[in-house]
Design a protein around this motif. Structure first.
Motif, PDB file in Angstrom:
ATOM      1  N   ILE A   4       0.765  -1.282  -0.003  1.00 22.83           N
ATOM      2  CA  ILE A   4       0.024   0.048  -0.045  1.00 22.83           C
ATOM      3  C   ILE A   4       0.830   1.346  -0.048  1.00 22.83           C
ATOM      4  CG2 ILE A   4      -1.539   1.144   1.358  1.00 22.83           C
ATOM      5  CD1 ILE A   4      -2.861  -1.148   2.074  1.00 22.83           C
ATOM      6  N   ASP A   5       1.940   1.311   0.727  1.00 22.02           N
ATOM      7  CA  ASP A   5       2.819   2.441   0.899  1.00 22.02           C
ATOM      8  C   ASP A   5       3.497   2.615  -0.601  1.00 22.02           C
ATOM      9  OD1 ASP A   5       2.194   3.247   3.358  1.00 22.02           O
ATOM     10  OD2 ASP A   5       3.857   1.832   4.307  1.00 22.02           O
ATOM     11  N   THR A   6       3.943   1.392  -1.125  1.00 20.89           N
ATOM     12  CA  THR A   6       4.552   1.571  -2.664  1.00 20.89           C
ATOM     13  C   THR A   6       3.583   2.071  -3.472  1.00 20.89           C
ATOM     14  OG1 THR A   6       5.944  -0.244  -1.807  1.00 20.89           O
ATOM     15  CG2 THR A   6       5.611   0.106  -4.395  1.00 20.89           C
ATOM     16  N   VAL A   7       2.275   1.492  -3.510  1.00 26.39           N
ATOM     17  CA  VAL A   7       1.482   2.138  -4.445  1.00 26.39           C
ATOM     18  C   VAL A   7       1.095   3.459  -4.259  1.00 26.39           C
ATOM     19  CG1 VAL A   7      -1.028   2.007  -5.114  1.00 26.39           C
ATOM     20  CG2 VAL A   7       0.147   0.013  -4.961  1.00 26.39           C
ATOM     21  N   LYS A   8       0.788   4.019  -3.067  1.00 27.79           N
ATOM     22  CA  LYS A   8       0.781   5.514  -2.761  1.00 27.79           C
ATOM     23  C   LYS A   8       2.013   6.172  -3.171  1.00 27.79           C
ATOM     24  CE  LYS A   8       0.031   8.262   1.367  1.00 27.79           C
ATOM     25  NZ  LYS A   8      -0.075   8.363   2.884  1.00 27.79           N
ATOM     26  N   GLU A   9       2.866   5.785  -3.034  1.00 27.93           N
ATOM     27  CA  GLU A   9       4.158   6.503  -3.461  1.00 27.93           C
ATOM     28  C   GLU A   9       4.249   6.750  -4.985  1.00 27.93           C
ATOM     29  OE1 GLU A   9       8.104   5.415  -2.290  1.00 27.93           O
ATOM     30  OE2 GLU A   9       7.756   5.535  -0.054  1.00 27.93           O
ATOM     31  N   LEU A  11       1.624   6.683  -6.950  1.00 30.42           N
ATOM     32  CA  LEU A  11       0.354   7.597  -7.365  1.00 30.42           C
ATOM     33  C   LEU A  11       0.812   9.170  -7.152  1.00 30.42           C
ATOM     34  CD1 LEU A  11      -2.579   5.646  -6.215  1.00 30.42           C
ATOM     35  CD2 LEU A  11      -1.980   5.998  -8.482  1.00 30.42           C
ATOM     36  N   GLU A  12       1.606   9.174  -6.053  1.00 25.90           N
ATOM     37  CA  GLU A  12       1.744  10.750  -5.712  1.00 25.90           C
ATOM     38  C   GLU A  12       3.045  11.081  -6.612  1.00 25.90           C
ATOM     39  OE1 GLU A  12       3.249  10.646  -1.345  1.00 25.90           O
ATOM     40  OE2 GLU A  12       1.131  10.514  -0.588  1.00 25.90           O
ATOM     41  N   THR A  15       1.438  12.193 -10.167  1.00 21.98           N
ATOM     42  CA  THR A  15       0.552  13.466 -10.192  1.00 21.98           C
ATOM     43  C   THR A  15       1.290  14.839  -9.866  1.00 21.98           C
ATOM     44  OG1 THR A  15      -0.142  13.237  -7.925  1.00 21.98           O
ATOM     45  CG2 THR A  15      -1.339  12.288  -9.415  1.00 21.98           C
TER      46      THR A  15
END
Length: 73
Positions: A4-9, A11-12, A15
Protein backbone atom coordinates in the motif's frame (compact mmCIF):
# COMPACT_ATOMS: atom_id res chain seq x y z
CA UNK A 1 7.60 -1.05 3.10
CA UNK A 2 4.13 -2.40 2.46
CA UNK A 3 2.45 -2.77 -0.92
CA UNK A 4 0.00 0.00 0.00
CA UNK A 5 2.86 2.41 0.80
CA UNK A 6 4.52 1.56 -2.52
CA UNK A 7 1.31 2.17 -4.49
CA UNK A 8 0.73 5.42 -2.60
CA UNK A 9 4.25 6.65 -3.46
CA UNK A 10 3.78 5.78 -7.14
CA UNK A 11 0.46 7.62 -7.30
CA UNK A 12 1.86 10.70 -5.58
CA UNK A 13 4.87 10.79 -7.91
CA UNK A 14 2.69 10.42 -11.01
CA UNK A 15 0.56 13.45 -10.09
CA UNK A 16 3.47 15.77 -9.38
CA UNK A 17 4.27 17.99 -12.34
CA UNK A 18 7.29 20.30 -12.07
CA UNK A 19 5.74 22.63 -14.68
CA UNK A 20 2.37 22.94 -12.95
CA UNK A 21 1.12 26.50 -13.21
CA UNK A 22 3.57 27.49 -15.93
CA UNK A 23 2.15 29.09 -19.03
CA UNK A 24 2.55 26.74 -21.98
CA UNK A 25 1.78 27.77 -25.54
CA UNK A 26 0.01 25.00 -27.37
CA UNK A 27 0.88 24.19 -30.95
CA UNK A 28 -1.86 24.61 -33.54
CA UNK A 29 0.10 22.84 -36.26
CA UNK A 30 3.41 22.78 -38.06
CA UNK A 31 5.16 24.13 -41.12
CA UNK A 32 6.15 21.47 -43.64
CA UNK A 33 8.43 21.20 -46.63
CA UNK A 34 6.95 18.31 -48.56
CA UNK A 35 9.96 18.01 -50.85
CA UNK A 36 12.49 17.65 -48.03
CA UNK A 37 10.15 16.18 -45.38
CA UNK A 38 11.26 18.93 -42.96
CA UNK A 39 8.85 19.92 -40.15
CA UNK A 40 8.91 22.91 -37.79
CA UNK A 41 6.27 23.38 -35.07
CA UNK A 42 4.45 26.71 -35.24
CA UNK A 43 5.46 27.55 -31.66
CA UNK A 44 9.12 27.33 -32.73
CA UNK A 45 8.70 29.99 -35.46
CA UNK A 46 9.08 33.68 -34.71
CA UNK A 47 6.83 36.12 -36.55
CA UNK A 48 3.71 35.59 -38.64
CA UNK A 49 5.31 34.60 -41.96
CA UNK A 50 5.98 31.02 -42.99
CA UNK A 51 9.63 30.09 -42.51
CA UNK A 52 11.93 28.92 -45.26
CA UNK A 53 12.94 25.27 -45.27
CA UNK A 54 16.36 24.84 -43.63
CA UNK A 55 17.32 22.25 -46.27
CA UNK A 56 16.19 23.84 -49.58
CA UNK A 57 15.21 27.45 -48.65
CA UNK A 58 11.72 27.13 -50.20
CA UNK A 59 8.83 28.60 -48.22
CA UNK A 60 7.21 26.00 -45.97
CA UNK A 61 3.46 25.25 -45.85
CA UNK A 62 1.39 25.50 -42.64
CA UNK A 63 -0.79 22.51 -41.79
CA UNK A 64 -3.01 22.25 -38.74
CA UNK A 65 -2.59 19.41 -36.31
CA UNK A 66 -4.95 16.47 -36.31
CA UNK A 67 -6.41 17.60 -32.97
CA UNK A 68 -7.58 20.97 -34.28
CA UNK A 69 -10.77 21.78 -36.13
CA UNK A 70 -10.52 21.54 -39.89
CA UNK A 71 -7.43 19.35 -40.01
CA UNK A 72 -5.53 19.69 -43.27
CA UNK A 73 -3.93 16.27 -42.84
Amino acid sequence: MSVIDTVKEILEASTQNPNRGDSVSESKGAYWCHDCQERILDVDVEGEDAPDCPACDDEMTFERSAGSTGCAC
